[in-house]
Design an enzyme around this catalytic site. Structure first.
Site, short mmCIF file in Angstrom:
data_model
loop_
_atom_site.label_atom_id
_atom_site.label_comp_id
_atom_site.label_asym_id
_atom_site.label_seq_id
_atom_site.Cartn_x
_atom_site.Cartn_y
_atom_site.Cartn_z
N SER A 1 72.19 15.65 28.59
CA SER A 1 71.70 14.82 27.82
C SER A 1 71.74 13.87 29.48
O SER A 1 72.80 13.76 30.21
CB SER A 1 73.34 14.82 27.38
OG SER A 1 73.06 13.38 26.66
N LYS B 1 74.99 21.90 23.48
CA LYS B 1 74.16 20.53 23.61
C LYS B 1 73.65 20.63 21.96
O LYS B 1 73.71 18.83 21.78
CB LYS B 1 72.80 21.24 24.35
CG LYS B 1 71.43 19.84 24.59
CD LYS B 1 72.23 18.30 24.71
CE LYS B 1 71.50 17.29 24.91
NZ LYS B 1 69.92 17.20 24.95
N HIS C 1 76.37 18.17 20.90
CA HIS C 1 76.64 17.28 21.42
C HIS C 1 75.40 16.11 20.43
O HIS C 1 75.89 14.97 20.65
CB HIS C 1 76.10 17.23 23.24
CG HIS C 1 75.79 16.28 23.12
ND1 HIS C 1 74.51 15.32 23.04
CD2 HIS C 1 76.83 14.88 24.34
CE1 HIS C 1 74.63 14.02 23.75
NE2 HIS C 1 75.67 14.07 24.28
N ASN C 2 74.40 16.80 20.23
CA ASN C 2 73.47 15.61 19.21
C ASN C 2 73.90 15.86 17.94
O ASN C 2 73.72 15.09 17.23
CB ASN C 2 72.24 16.54 20.33
CG ASN C 2 71.60 16.83 21.03
OD1 ASN C 2 72.15 16.02 21.69
ND2 ASN C 2 70.49 16.69 20.85
N GLU D 1 76.29 12.71 18.37
CA GLU D 1 75.80 11.90 18.87
C GLU D 1 74.83 10.81 17.17
O GLU D 1 74.79 10.36 17.14
CB GLU D 1 74.55 12.15 19.44
CG GLU D 1 73.70 11.14 19.99
CD GLU D 1 72.22 11.59 20.32
OE1 GLU D 1 72.43 11.86 22.04
OE2 GLU D 1 71.18 11.80 19.82
P1 NDP Z 1 57.74 15.31 27.21
O1 NDP Z 1 57.06 15.02 26.44
O2 NDP Z 1 57.85 13.74 28.30
O3 NDP Z 1 57.30 15.79 28.40
C1 NDP Z 1 57.28 17.08 28.15
C2 NDP Z 1 56.80 17.48 29.43
O4 NDP Z 1 56.35 19.37 29.23
C3 NDP Z 1 55.28 18.12 29.88
O5 NDP Z 1 55.41 17.70 31.37
C4 NDP Z 1 54.30 18.26 29.62
O6 NDP Z 1 53.15 18.49 30.09
C5 NDP Z 1 55.09 19.97 29.30
N1 NDP Z 1 54.15 20.84 28.98
C6 NDP Z 1 54.37 20.62 27.67
N2 NDP Z 1 53.66 21.24 26.43
C7 NDP Z 1 53.30 23.02 27.90
C8 NDP Z 1 52.98 23.64 27.87
N3 NDP Z 1 52.48 24.43 27.30
N4 NDP Z 1 52.35 24.71 29.35
C9 NDP Z 1 53.34 23.84 30.41
N5 NDP Z 1 54.25 22.65 30.11
C10 NDP Z 1 54.02 22.07 29.37
O7 NDP Z 1 59.28 15.54 27.10
P2 NDP Z 1 61.14 15.35 27.99
O8 NDP Z 1 60.73 15.53 29.02
O9 NDP Z 1 61.07 13.85 26.84
O10 NDP Z 1 61.03 16.71 27.18
C11 NDP Z 1 61.35 17.68 27.65
C12 NDP Z 1 62.24 18.33 27.57
O11 NDP Z 1 63.66 18.03 27.39
C13 NDP Z 1 62.70 18.57 25.99
O12 NDP Z 1 63.11 19.50 25.48
C14 NDP Z 1 63.52 17.60 25.14
O13 NDP Z 1 64.36 18.13 23.87
C15 NDP Z 1 64.75 17.50 26.59
N6 NDP Z 1 65.29 16.37 26.48
C16 NDP Z 1 64.65 15.24 25.84
C17 NDP Z 1 65.28 13.78 26.47
C18 NDP Z 1 64.41 12.43 26.31
O14 NDP Z 1 66.02 11.66 26.59
N7 NDP Z 1 63.80 12.06 26.30
C19 NDP Z 1 66.56 14.14 26.22
C20 NDP Z 1 67.17 15.34 26.20
C21 NDP Z 1 67.01 17.14 26.21
P3 NDP Z 1 51.86 17.71 29.76
O15 NDP Z 1 51.77 16.49 30.59
O16 NDP Z 1 50.96 18.55 30.13
O17 NDP Z 1 51.87 17.17 28.13
#
Ligand code: NDP
Length: 654
Positions: free
Chosen positions: A319, A374, A377-378, A381
């Protein structure tokens, strides 16, 4: 003049990039260990070592000896002298300088005009730890009493390698070498930790890990014409990240030494597909940390699949959003203790530090416990955000305040009891203008969600736990999303227009504080219910502790909760909390009544007030429910006049 330098200039280990000398600048308050670490780095890499203390004029040393802190004027000449020295010496080769460099302006002065590769390293630690170390050292002119003044003026750097001085000097030196010496393009670069998924979170976490001196392998999938060379481009933008980038999954996995440690930052449901591709490439003993928001039951299924291959699976909540991931998130790990022990060095290093410098990362329990925590937590939130949204709505529609006036009001609420990260960002949002107009007024009033809130409410329902505030917050988002219906209903029921009554702002604040306490009572209650049901033995005070920093629900109230939960796991029964809730209950009721009378929706406040009223009802009306159930469904009742508690079916028609 400078004391004897260590290291041999021009020795084979010396590193030059494009012919430029490398200058490692080790900064930190007195007693942070920069001289010890600097000598180690210099000695092991054939560099010259210098200590900035040796450049002080006699007057400065006398002043410090006398217990007086140096000011900017005292330091100006000293910094100029060091800068001149560096300008001269850097022509001769690589060097290490240990210097307090407490302010950004001092740092700029130190390196002004230098034609060298400047590598900043900051040694950071708590006041208590460094004060203990200073008290134990002898023969230095700086008295321990001056340490506080150094902490007071120290400006936290925006960039550079940030290291935690609680680690041994040898490890710190290794981290500096990993970060600044290993040429990641060389074939002998060996990553130690893998990260897959370079999205918003993955990129920030990669930078955070690299900033701690870890050597990384980074993977992002390749989609022709859409997602190409993401890892390579990321490394191009961040040359400071010591990592190899991959778009080929088998090569990424092969680059890591066994047992491999791989962090996934991939959203649901893509993690399913990715797990199918990843697992066959792994070997027994490897460990996957799923840092995305996965459903805890899905995590348990994935962990079982991984275990069948001898692979460890740690379902881990992260988080803090993009910024938290970069500077220190709160990390909640679920899975086997032995697997956690193998990866904790990475996770605990990048996590936020709470009060007293304690790290906001822990293994909360087995299996899906990390993702359950987690998710909860959400859920907390959701309710915290909704309470603020309801307050904003009331202040706007009933009290008639402008956004800037609300910001001024809420700013005054930022005392230790009421302050929180969410309150802080709300003030910023209320103040934000674009072309002289409040930007918030231009934001569409339809809230969306990504699923963790509904998972939390479903889980609470499944466990039979009344998490009424997170449910109210979730459903409030759904109502907000039905914009067309709301616009129609607003025409049909014009009586809902607020009456613009005035209410004391002190009452409002008390109502808000009380509702937040009830929200936290419910959140930790949900954790307790899950812990009992799944046998996780969740340590509630430890969970509150890792939520004191880095995460979205960090707050003054959260800082108090580890101690409260140690005394009483059900917060509303804790003596101190009881006193506060008794004092705030009337305000909560008044706010709810006022909102209802004004036709102003406040579902989360009402849920808080109703929950307290229900909990504080010794004789509930549920006897009627039981009688009705028995009447139409023969579900039986138990009688108050039967101490044995037997079940009876009654013919209810007289
Ligand atoms: P993004 O959408 O920004 O990034 C997702 C990533 O996963 C990208 O690199 C994407 O690749 C990759 N991806 C998607 N599908 C596949 C696949 N089939 N195979 C391989 N790679 C894949 O997401 P976030 O970084 O925001 O979130 C990532 C995780 O963290 C999620 O589970 C989210 O719920 C969690 N999270 C997010 C928060 C936030 O504030 N954003 C906070 C806390 C947790 P590509 O670039 O090719 O699409």
């Amino acid at each position: 003049m400078p004391r004897h330098p260590t290291g041999i200039p021009g020795c084979a280990n010396s590193q030059y990039i494009g012919g430029m000398a490398k200058i490692i600048l080790l900064a930190g308050v007195s007693g942070s260990g920069k001289t010890t670490v600097g000598r180690l780095v210099a000695g092991r890499n054939g560099m010259l070592f210098y200590d900035a203390d040796d450049f002080h004029p006699a007057e400065n040393i006398e002043k410090m000896r006398a217990g007086q802190a140096l000011d900017d004027t005292d330091r100006a000449g000293w910094l100029e002298r060091i800068n001149r020295f560096l300008l001269h010496k850097s022509a001769g080769g690589d060097l290490v300088l240990a210097c307090s460099a407490l302010k950004n302006t001092y740092r700029e002065q130190l390196v002004a005009g230098l034609q060298a590769e400047i590598c900043w390293v900051f040694l950071l630690g708590t006041y208590e730890l460094i004060a203990r170390r200073m008290a134990a050292r002898s023969g230095h002119f700086m008295p321990p009493a001056l340490l506080r003044s150094q902490f007071d003026i120290f400006e936290k750097p925006e960039s550079g390698l940030l290291l935690d001085v609680s680690e041994p000097p040898e490890l710190l030196a290794k981290r500096i070498e990993n970060h600044y010496f290993l040429n990641k393009m060389k074939p002998n670069f060996t990553p130690e930790f893998g990260l897959a998924g370079l999205g918003v979170m993955g990129k920030s976490l990669a930078r955070n890990l690299a900033g701690r001196g870890f050597r990384l392998a980074l993977f992002n999938r390749e989609i022709a014409g859409k997602e190409e060379n993401v890892a390579r481009d990321f490394l191009g933008q961040h040359p400071e990240v010591a990592a190899q980038g991959f778009n080929d999954l088998p090569r990424f996995v092969e680059s890591l030494p066994r047992p491999r440690k791989i962090l996934l930052m991939i959203p649901e449901p893509a993690t399913n597909v990715f797990t199918d591709e990843l697992l066959p490439l792994l070997a027994p003993g490897d460990i996957v940390i799923d840092g995305g928001n996965a459903h805890y039951l899905e995590t348990e299924r994935r962990a079982a699949r991984a275990a069948a291959r001898g692979v460890g699976w740690l379902g881990t909540g992260v988080s803090g959003g993009e910024q938290g991931a970069l500077t220190g998130p709160s990390i909640m790990v679920g899975g086997a203790a032995a697997d956690y022990r193998q990866v904790k060095i990475y996770l605990e290093n990048i996590a936020a530090k709470g009060p007293g410098g304690r790290v906001c990362c822990t293994r909360v329990g087995a299996d899906g416990a990390g993702h359950f925590v987690k998710m909860t937590h959400n859920g907390i939130e959701y309710a915290e955000m909704q309470l603020l949204a309801e307050l904003y709505g009331f202040l706007r529609d009933v009290q008639g305040l402008k956004n800037s006036e609300m910001a001024d009001l809420l700013e005054t609420w930022r005392d230790p009891k009421t302050d929180s990260f969410l309150l802080e960002i709300t003030v910023d949002i209320l103040r934000k203008t674009e072309n002289g107009q409040s930007l918030l007024d231009l934001v569409r009033d339809e809230a969306s969600s990504k699923g963790t809130g509904s998972w939390a409410v479903e889980a609470a329902a499944g466990l039979g736990f009344p998490a009424t505030m997170m449910a109210a917050a979730l459903f409030a988002r759904y109502v907000s999303a039905a914009k067309t219906e709301r616009v129609q209903a607003a025409q049909l029921y014009p009586g809902n227009k607020p009456a613009r009554t005035k209410m004391s702002l002190a009452v409002l604040k008390k109502a808000y504080q009380t509702a937040r306490i009830i929200n936290h009572h419910q959140g930790f209650g949900l954790l307790r219910a899950a812990s009992e049901h799944y046998g996780w033995q969740l340590d509630l005070p430890a969970i509150a502790r890792i939520w004191t920093n880095g995460c979205i629900i960090r707050s003054g109230l959260m800082n108090e909760l580890p101690a409260c939960l140690r005394k009483h796991p059900a917060l509303l029964f804790h003596p101190k909390i009881q006193r506060r809730v008794r004092a705030g209950r009337g305000a909560l009721a008044r706010f709810c009544a006022e909102a209802a009378r004004s036709g102003q929706a406040a579902p989360c406040f009402l849920a808080a007030s109703d929950f307290l009223n229900s909990l504080a009802t010794a004789a509930a009306p549920a006897n009627l429910i039981q009688a009705q159930r028995d009447y139409f469904g023969a579900h039986t009742i138990r009688r108050t006049d039967d101490p044995a508690g037997k079940s009876f079916h009654v013919n209810w028609k007289n």
